[in-house]
Design a protein around this motif. Structure first.
Motif, mmCIF file in Angstrom:
data_model
loop_
_atom_site.group_PDB
_atom_site.id
_atom_site.type_symbol
_atom_site.label_atom_id
_atom_site.label_comp_id
_atom_site.label_asym_id
_atom_site.label_seq_id
_atom_site.Cartn_x
_atom_site.Cartn_y
_atom_site.Cartn_z
ATOM 1 N N GLY A 27 0.872 -1.170 0.000
ATOM 2 C CA GLY A 27 0.000 0.000 0.000
ATOM 3 C C GLY A 27 0.912 1.224 0.000
ATOM 4 N N ARG A 28 0.327 2.401 0.087
ATOM 5 C CA ARG A 28 1.173 3.597 0.149
ATOM 6 C C ARG A 28 0.588 4.591 1.155
ATOM 7 N N VAL A 29 1.505 5.408 1.679
ATOM 8 C CA VAL A 29 1.029 6.543 2.470
ATOM 9 C C VAL A 29 1.667 7.782 1.854
ATOM 10 N N GLY A 33 1.578 16.577 -0.145
ATOM 11 C CA GLY A 33 1.375 16.768 -1.591
ATOM 12 C C GLY A 33 0.079 16.083 -1.975
ATOM 13 N N GLU A 34 -1.034 16.653 -1.476
ATOM 14 C CA GLU A 34 -2.323 15.978 -1.694
ATOM 15 C C GLU A 34 -3.150 16.718 -2.736
ATOM 16 N N HIS A 35 -3.705 15.969 -3.647
ATOM 17 C CA HIS A 35 -4.492 16.504 -4.772
ATOM 18 C C HIS A 35 -3.630 17.418 -5.652
ATOM 19 N N THR A 36 -2.366 17.091 -5.714
ATOM 20 C CA THR A 36 -1.445 17.838 -6.570
ATOM 21 C C THR A 36 -1.046 17.017 -7.803
ATOM 22 N N ASP A 37 -1.179 15.681 -7.723
ATOM 23 C CA ASP A 37 -0.641 14.858 -8.829
ATOM 24 C C ASP A 37 -1.345 15.138 -10.151
ATOM 25 N N TYR A 38 -2.687 15.172 -10.124
ATOM 26 C CA TYR A 38 -3.409 15.420 -11.389
ATOM 27 C C TYR A 38 -3.396 16.892 -11.774
ATOM 28 N N ASN A 168 -10.995 9.087 -11.750
ATOM 29 C CA ASN A 168 -10.027 9.844 -12.540
ATOM 30 C C ASN A 168 -8.756 10.143 -11.773
ATOM 31 N N CYS A 169 -8.176 9.138 -11.133
ATOM 32 C CA CYS A 169 -7.041 9.365 -10.230
ATOM 33 C C CYS A 169 -5.817 9.827 -11.006
ATOM 34 N N GLY A 170 -4.889 10.443 -10.300
ATOM 35 C CA GLY A 170 -3.590 10.810 -10.870
ATOM 36 C C GLY A 170 -2.663 9.603 -10.828
ATOM 37 N N ILE A 171 -1.356 9.877 -10.932
ATOM 38 C CA ILE A 171 -0.372 8.792 -11.071
ATOM 39 C C ILE A 171 0.230 8.369 -9.728
ATOM 40 N N MET A 172 -0.018 9.156 -8.652
ATOM 41 C CA MET A 172 0.728 8.930 -7.412
ATOM 42 C C MET A 172 0.639 7.499 -6.881
ATOM 43 N N ASP A 173 -0.567 6.958 -6.775
ATOM 44 C CA ASP A 173 -0.723 5.690 -6.059
ATOM 45 C C ASP A 173 -0.022 4.544 -6.789
ATOM 46 N N GLN A 174 -0.294 4.447 -8.085
ATOM 47 C CA GLN A 174 0.313 3.343 -8.839
ATOM 48 C C GLN A 174 1.836 3.515 -8.877
ATOM 49 N N GLY A 222 -16.835 12.550 -5.265
ATOM 50 C CA GLY A 222 -16.238 13.775 -4.722
ATOM 51 C C GLY A 222 -14.867 14.022 -5.327
ATOM 52 N N TYR A 223 -14.120 12.970 -5.540
ATOM 53 C CA TYR A 223 -12.784 13.082 -6.120
ATOM 54 C C TYR A 223 -12.878 13.664 -7.530
ATOM 55 N N ASN A 224 -13.753 13.069 -8.333
ATOM 56 C CA ASN A 224 -13.892 13.545 -9.717
ATOM 57 C C ASN A 224 -14.360 14.999 -9.755
ATOM 58 N N GLY A 337 -4.035 10.741 1.379
ATOM 59 C CA GLY A 337 -4.828 10.147 0.302
ATOM 60 C C GLY A 337 -5.907 11.101 -0.180
ATOM 61 N N ALA A 338 -6.954 10.527 -0.749
ATOM 62 C CA ALA A 338 -7.996 11.355 -1.375
ATOM 63 C C ALA A 338 -8.820 12.132 -0.353
ATOM 64 N N GLY A 339 -8.960 11.582 0.864
ATOM 65 C CA GLY A 339 -9.795 12.230 1.881
ATOM 66 C C GLY A 339 -11.182 11.627 1.923
HETATM 67 C C1 GLA Z 1 -6.091 9.408 -4.526
HETATM 68 C C2 GLA Z 1 -5.661 9.329 -5.995
HETATM 69 C C3 GLA Z 1 -4.283 9.957 -6.198
HETATM 70 C C4 GLA Z 1 -4.203 11.345 -5.585
HETATM 71 C C5 GLA Z 1 -4.760 11.355 -4.154
HETATM 72 C C6 GLA Z 1 -4.873 12.741 -3.585
HETATM 73 O O1 GLA Z 1 -5.270 8.611 -3.741
HETATM 74 O O2 GLA Z 1 -5.646 7.997 -6.444
HETATM 75 O O3 GLA Z 1 -3.978 9.987 -7.580
HETATM 76 O O4 GLA Z 1 -4.847 12.290 -6.388
HETATM 77 O O5 GLA Z 1 -6.040 10.744 -4.073
HETATM 78 O O6 GLA Z 1 -3.628 13.306 -3.424
#
Ligand code: GLA
Length: 387
Positions: A27-29, A33-38, A168-174, A222-224, A337-339
């Motif tokens: 997993g990741r923590v 830098g939250e909601h900055t990737d996209y 529509n997540c960004g690239i951070m998690d993967q 909410g994320y989208n 994370g996303a919140g």
């Molecule tokens: C989720 C998304 C990530 C990132 C975070 C918020 O984890 O999958 O791409 O946008 O939310 O930082």
């Protein structure tokens, strides 16, 4: 679950024979830098030692069989030619999305049997979805000898989540899950994908993850919506700048031109993004310099901005973080994370960790009625074969 026990379970479920492969995917923590990737900014995540294990074997037909020890019961069987999103099989969709992306690239994928076992709760916001996606991607790549680089698997897994699952997540998690390294935080530039691995030298401190155990119902929609609001801000700023992402503006440029964002919600979202990117770069500097106190203060500022400007915290996360800020030995605490529920991450003096967990858990229970869970997080390796 131990690997040997998992192998026994696998054989009981699917029968013996053939070559089996075992994988671990973390997993990741995200430290800051939250909601900055996209938005084309920076993030600073770590891969965890917590994660998902998977045992997998090829089949000589076109059937996919999936089971999980966390759910129990029989396996789910799906034909390779009948891959479609099914709401009822939430976790299976992440796997199918990855298979579908291999197929979209014209890569040869055959039948297989998979047993998963995870030690993170699937709703905690520690990227159990990216963990499962990267496990599947790494396993398919090896089993069917498709020879993709890890970074290609990372992008493929993100596409699976965007297109198949519809988040529509960004690239951070993967990225964090696929490319993580033991005891390193990753300062990732989400535009160029240049990554600096920064050693985390805790110097008598530890990272404590607090799970609010509060449902993240809004996590998808909410994320989208937040993402759309950021895009709206970019469109309004475009009359003054040739930009496609908020991260392309410096804070000074933003201050000069923010009046162009006439929608108050979009302006708040953009303000968070611009300053969160700055905080992330500064936090990386503090981490390199071993200045954990300054790092922790930026974590606190990040939480305040996510609560007041980006509005993705809510009662559970705010209660837990507020309780954390009051404890002895806490350098910083924020949502991660996303919140919309999920987890907090706190940087705490090791000698105070026990009291921290007890006190924060108690206050949180009193104020929300919910029992929290806490993990002392180890920083682990990215997705890899373990057997
Ligand atoms: C989720 C998304 C990530 C990132 C975070 C918020 O984890 O999958 O791409 O946008 O939310 O930082």
């Amino acid at each position: 679950m131990r690997l040997e026990r998992m192998k026994e379970r696998f054989e009981k479920l699917y029968g013996s024979g053939g070559e089996v492969f075992a994988y671990h995917s973390p997993g990741r923590v995200n430290l800051i830098g939250e909601h900055t990737d996209y938005n084309g900014g920076y993030v600073l995540p770590c891969a965890l030692t917590l994660g998902t294990c998977g045992i997998i074997r090829k089949r000589e037909n076109r059937l996919l069989r999936f089971a999980s020890t966390n759910i129990g019961g029989a396996y789910i069987e799906i034909g390779l030619d009948q891959i479609e999103y099914n709401r009822e099989h939430s976790w299976v969709n992440y796997l199918l999305g990855v298979v579908a992306e291999f197929q979209n690239l014209g890569l040869p994928v055959g039948g297989l049997e998979l047993l998963l076992s995870g030690d993170m709760s699937s709703n905690a916001g520690l990227s159990s979805s990216a963990s499962v996606e990267m496990l599947m991607a790494a396993a398919l790549n090896e089993l069917f000898e498709t020879k993709l680089e890890t970074i290609e698997l990372v992008k493929l897994a993100q596409r699976a989540e965007n297109r198949f699952v519809g988040v529509n997540c960004g690239i951070m998690d993967q990225y964090a899950v696929g490319m993580g390294k033991k005891d390193r935080a990753m300062l990732l530039d989400c535009t160029s994908l240049a990554c600096e691995y920064i050693p985390v030298e805790p110097d008598g401190h530890c990272l404590i993850i607090g799970n609010t155990n509060s449902p993240r119902n809004l996590a998808g929609s909410g994320y989208n919506t937040r993402r759309e609001e950021c895009e709206r801000a970019v469109k309004m700023l475009r009359s003054g700048h040739e930009i496609t992402l908020l991260g392309q503006l410096t804070p000074a440029q933003f201050e000069t031109d923010k009046h162009r964002i006439t929608c108050p919600t979009a302006r708040k979202r953009a303000t968070h993004v611009i300053y969160e990117i700055e905080r992330t770069k500064q936090a990386a500097e503090h981490l390199r310099a071993g200045n954990l106190a300054a790092f922790g203060e930026l974590m606190n500022q990040s939480h305040r901005s996510l609560a007041g400007l980006f509005e993705v915290t809510g009662k559970a996360l705010d209660t837990m973080v507020n309780a954390a800020w009051k404890q002895e030995g806490v350098l910083g605490s924020r949502m991660t994370g996303a919140g919309f529920g999920g987890c907090t991450v706190s940087l705490v003096k090791e000698s105070c960790a026990g009291a921290f967990i007890e006190n924060v858990g108690k206050i949180y229970k009193e104020e929300t009625g919910i029992e929290a869970a806490f993990y002392t997080a180890g920083i682990g390796e990215g997705t890899r074969r373990i057997g």
